[in-house]
Design an enzyme around this catalytic site. Structure first.
Site, PDB file in Angstrom:
ATOM      1  N   TYR A  31      43.725  45.023  45.430  1.00  0.00           N
ATOM      2  CA  TYR A  31      44.054  44.873  44.008  1.00  0.00           C
ATOM      3  C   TYR A  31      42.898  45.368  43.137  1.00  0.00           C
ATOM      4  O   TYR A  31      43.100  46.115  42.169  1.00  0.00           O
ATOM      5  CB  TYR A  31      44.366  43.407  43.722  1.00  0.00           C
ATOM      6  CG  TYR A  31      44.616  43.090  42.270  1.00  0.00           C
ATOM      7  CD1 TYR A  31      45.742  43.579  41.620  1.00  0.00           C
ATOM      8  CD2 TYR A  31      43.729  42.281  41.556  1.00  0.00           C
ATOM      9  CE1 TYR A  31      45.973  43.280  40.280  1.00  0.00           C
ATOM     10  CE2 TYR A  31      43.956  41.972  40.226  1.00  0.00           C
ATOM     11  CZ  TYR A  31      45.072  42.478  39.592  1.00  0.00           C
ATOM     12  OH  TYR A  31      45.300  42.185  38.268  1.00  0.00           O
ATOM     13  N   GLU A  50      50.833  37.082  34.378  1.00  0.00           N
ATOM     14  CA  GLU A  50      49.643  36.402  33.861  1.00  0.00           C
ATOM     15  C   GLU A  50      50.011  35.028  33.313  1.00  0.00           C
ATOM     16  O   GLU A  50      49.251  34.058  33.468  1.00  0.00           O
ATOM     17  CB  GLU A  50      48.972  37.249  32.768  1.00  0.00           C
ATOM     18  CG  GLU A  50      48.345  38.541  33.252  1.00  0.00           C
ATOM     19  CD  GLU A  50      47.115  38.350  34.124  1.00  0.00           C
ATOM     20  OE1 GLU A  50      46.625  37.207  34.235  1.00  0.00           O
ATOM     21  OE2 GLU A  50      46.635  39.344  34.689  1.00  0.00           O
ATOM     22  N   TRP A  87      44.810  33.514  40.865  1.00  0.00           N
ATOM     23  CA  TRP A  87      45.546  34.776  40.815  1.00  0.00           C
ATOM     24  C   TRP A  87      46.036  35.198  42.191  1.00  0.00           C
ATOM     25  O   TRP A  87      47.080  35.837  42.321  1.00  0.00           O
ATOM     26  CB  TRP A  87      44.684  35.868  40.193  1.00  0.00           C
ATOM     27  CG  TRP A  87      45.354  37.200  40.161  1.00  0.00           C
ATOM     28  CD1 TRP A  87      45.010  38.310  40.854  1.00  0.00           C
ATOM     29  CD2 TRP A  87      46.532  37.562  39.419  1.00  0.00           C
ATOM     30  NE1 TRP A  87      45.883  39.345  40.579  1.00  0.00           N
ATOM     31  CE2 TRP A  87      46.823  38.918  39.697  1.00  0.00           C
ATOM     32  CE3 TRP A  87      47.359  36.864  38.526  1.00  0.00           C
ATOM     33  CZ2 TRP A  87      47.901  39.587  39.129  1.00  0.00           C
ATOM     34  CZ3 TRP A  87      48.435  37.537  37.963  1.00  0.00           C
ATOM     35  CH2 TRP A  87      48.693  38.871  38.261  1.00  0.00           C
TER      36      TRP A  87
END
Length: 206
Positions: A35, A57, A65
């Site tokens: 990522y 988000e 995350w």
């Protein structure tokens, strides 16, 4: 993306990857490495693409995350690829389906927010991508030296969150807005010794 290092005899991919200097957070999980290297901080445009990031988000709020990253394929399936028009048309039956889907984060308020935000995005005459990118800061921003120098919000993210709220969006405060800006390349918070930062600072070849 082709990596010339893969052709070096006797050098494993794992060894090459571990030799790269990255933002410290990226080294905590294999998913974070990919990522960080390929997505985070890379400019992203397009209404549906940015709607996905906005929605994810918001789902991440209060969670790590990595949880969202691992569930992202399931989120994409559950939310019709984050097609704004498709999500805006979701009904109460779709909300019930989503709340029964163990592959995503089953938070009723966040599910409802994603649908509401898709409907708000439909009403934007300039489109979601243009609106969000209008808050990107100009050139001359100082690159963070370390993670301690990376802010949680910025004047631009505060302004973005305020405008999104005015336009009918929910679950997007200044911190979520700043995380979106980081992830989609509106700001570049790769720290100074990260290889991504060094790549961005090199002049383009001609």
């Amino acid at each position: 993306m082709t990596r010339a290092v893969l052709s070096v005899p006797g050098t494993s991919v794992r060894a090459v990857e571990s030799d790269r200097r990255r933002c410290a957070w990226a080294n905590s999980a294999p998913e974070y490495i990919a990522y960080h290297d390929e997505e985070w901080g890379t400019p992203l445009h397009g209404d549906d693409a940015l709607f996905e990031r906005l929605a994810l988000e918001a789902f991440q709020s209060g969670l790590a995350w990595i949880t969202i990253l691992r569930k992202r394929p399931a989120f994409r399936t559950a939310f019709a690829g984050f097609d704004i028009d498709a999500v805006a048309a979701f009904t109460a039956d779709d909300e019930a389906r989503l709340m029964a889907d163990a592959g995503i984060v089953r938070n009723r308020a966040k599910v409802a927010a994603a649908i509401r935000n898709a409907r708000a995005a439909q009403e934007l005459p300039e489109g979601l991508s243009a609106l969000l990118w209008s808050f990107a800061p100009g050139d001359g921003r100082v690159r963070p030296a370390t993670l301690a120098d990376v802010p949680a919000t910025s004047p631009e993210s505060v302004a973005m969150a305020k405008e999104l709220k005015r336009r009918g969006f929910v679950f997007v405060g200044p911190t979520t807005a700043y995380a979106l800006m980081q992830a989609t390349g509106m700001v570049d918070d790769h720290v100074a010794d990260c290889f991504r930062a060094q790549a961005h600072s090199e002049p383009a070849g001609g």
